[in-house]
Motif scaffolding. Structure first.
Motif, PDB file in Angstrom:
ATOM      1  N   SER A  15      42.872  40.662  38.717  1.00 42.69           N
ATOM      2  CA  SER A  15      44.302  40.428  38.875  1.00 42.69           C
ATOM      3  C   SER A  15      44.660  39.005  38.451  1.00 42.69           C
ATOM      4  N   ASP A  16      45.947  38.747  38.294  1.00 41.98           N
ATOM      5  CA  ASP A  16      46.419  37.371  38.137  1.00 41.98           C
ATOM      6  C   ASP A  16      45.961  36.588  39.379  1.00 41.98           C
ATOM      7  N   GLY A  17      45.433  35.395  39.160  1.00 43.58           N
ATOM      8  CA  GLY A  17      44.969  34.596  40.287  1.00 43.58           C
ATOM      9  C   GLY A  17      43.510  34.796  40.636  1.00 43.58           C
TER      10      GLY A  17
ATOM     11  N   LYS B  75      40.216  34.601  35.888  1.00 42.75           N
ATOM     12  CA  LYS B  75      39.648  35.118  34.632  1.00 42.75           C
ATOM     13  C   LYS B  75      39.591  34.068  33.529  1.00 42.75           C
ATOM     14  N   SER B  76      40.737  33.486  33.236  1.00 40.71           N
ATOM     15  CA  SER B  76      40.817  32.575  32.082  1.00 40.71           C
ATOM     16  C   SER B  76      40.014  31.299  32.308  1.00 40.71           C
TER      17      SER B  76
ATOM     18  N   GLY C 178      44.739  39.619  26.197  1.00 42.94           N
ATOM     19  CA  GLY C 178      45.950  39.843  26.975  1.00 42.94           C
ATOM     20  C   GLY C 178      47.145  40.163  26.096  1.00 42.94           C
TER      21      GLY C 178
ATOM     22  N   ARG D 156      39.695  39.589  29.857  1.00 39.71           N
ATOM     23  CA  ARG D 156      40.349  40.910  29.940  1.00 39.71           C
ATOM     24  C   ARG D 156      39.668  41.901  28.994  1.00 39.71           C
TER      25      ARG D 156
ATOM     26  N   ASN E 187      47.230  46.086  34.127  1.00 38.06           N
ATOM     27  CA  ASN E 187      45.875  45.558  33.886  1.00 38.06           C
ATOM     28  C   ASN E 187      45.290  46.013  32.545  1.00 38.06           C
TER      29      ASN E 187
ATOM     30  N   LYS F  94      48.781  31.797  42.363  1.00 43.07           N
ATOM     31  CA  LYS F  94      49.875  32.062  41.415  1.00 43.07           C
ATOM     32  C   LYS F  94      51.179  32.251  42.202  1.00 43.07           C
TER      33      LYS F  94
ATOM     34  N   HIS G   1      54.304  34.192  40.769  1.00 38.72           N
ATOM     35  CA  HIS G   1      54.194  35.613  40.422  1.00 38.72           C
ATOM     36  C   HIS G   1      54.686  36.491  41.569  1.00 38.72           C
TER      37      HIS G   1
ATOM     38  N   ILE H 296      51.208  41.545  42.144  1.00 36.49           N
ATOM     39  CA  ILE H 296      49.848  41.022  42.336  1.00 36.49           C
ATOM     40  C   ILE H 296      49.050  41.947  43.249  1.00 36.49           C
TER      41      ILE H 296
ATOM     42  N   LYS I 129      47.953  45.003  41.323  1.00 34.66           N
ATOM     43  CA  LYS I 129      46.869  44.692  40.401  1.00 34.66           C
ATOM     44  C   LYS I 129      45.547  44.500  41.146  1.00 34.66           C
TER      45      LYS I 129
END
Length: 252
Positions: free
Chosen positions: A53-55, A58-59, A81, A147, A157, A203, A206, A211, A214
């Motif tokens: 999920s966001d937060g 990942k990045s 993404g 991702r 996702n 995040k 968001h 969230i 996700k």
């Protein structure tokens, strides 16, 4: 002199060739595609994907892993993404479609102009990038994917978008392109499981409901050709990164 491997002239020509090649690669790589410049794994390399999920981190994790692996191995970063791209040896690989996805407002204009075909174009670009990653892997390189497309759940996702009318031309085309990613799946997939509360703290801008949704579906995502590894992403960042590094090293 009896211990020289080759003549002075041959050594000079070889070293000059390598220096010129590195200069060429530095300036040409963004336009001609990824070039392997570091040590490779004997045999096949590895493709590694991080999903969450966001937060979930990942990045940040992906970039730190590329930096760590690049110290010893030929490693590349692949973002899959909304605006997909590849970074090879610190250089972002350029493509014609990069112009349309390269900025927030440009992407909005492109989406409005192309309508459903925007999503077709998007998954086409992702498939092309994943194929490039597979070629790098075949030559002994490591590719870290931030991702990865999947067929399990739609609309969220990195799943399919156009399946409301499954018999439409665009829906069939999208489905066909998504199925092309199955034989190209990553060797290792790290599922970053994070609670909605922790993800929302990381995040805060968001939407909490999105969230939460996700976060709840990450455990449902599967990849038939990948080794899946669950990671508790609620833990402190350093701890999470170390655990992923150990898992990667064991599987290289």
């Amino acid at each position: 002199r009896p211990y020289y491997r080759k003549s002075l002239l041959a050594s000079f020509l070889q070293s000059t060739y390598y220096k010129l090649y590195l200069i060429f690669a530095r300036y040409a790589m963004p336009y001609f595609g990824p070039i392997s410049l570091r040590k490779k794994i004997v045999g096949e390399g590895k493709t590694i994907a991080l999903i969450g999920s966001d937060g979930s981190g990942k990045s940040t994790l992906s970039k730190d892993l590329v930096k760590w692996l690049s110290y010893k191995l030929d490693c590349h970063y692949l973002y899959l993404g909304k605006r997909p791209f590849m970074i090879s040896n610190g250089k972002r690989i350029w493509s014609f479609t990069s112009f349309f996805y390269g900025g927030k407002y440009r992407a909005r204009i492109t989406r409005k102009m192309l309508n459903h075909y925007f999503f077709i174009s998007l998954i086409k670009k992702k498939v092309k990038l994943i194929r490039s990653a597979k070629k790098l892997k075949a030559n002994g390189s490591v590719v870290v994917c931030d991702r990865f497309p999947h067929l399990i759940i739609e609309w969220i996702n990195d799943g399919m978008i156009l399946q409301n009318n499954r018999e439409s031309k665009t829906a069939k085309l999208e489905r066909n392109l998504f199925y092309q990613t199955v034989p190209l799946e990553a060797d290792l997939v790290f599922k970053l499981n994070v609670s909605p509360e922790v993800a929302s703290e990381r995040k805060p801008k968001h939407d909490f409901g999105m969230i939460s949704q996700k976060c709840s579906i990450i455990h449902q995502l599967t990849f038939s050709n990948s080794k899946l590894i669950d990671i508790d992403a609620d833990r402190p960042y350093g701890e999470v990164l170390l655990k992923i590094k150990r898992q990667i090293w064991e599987n290289l």
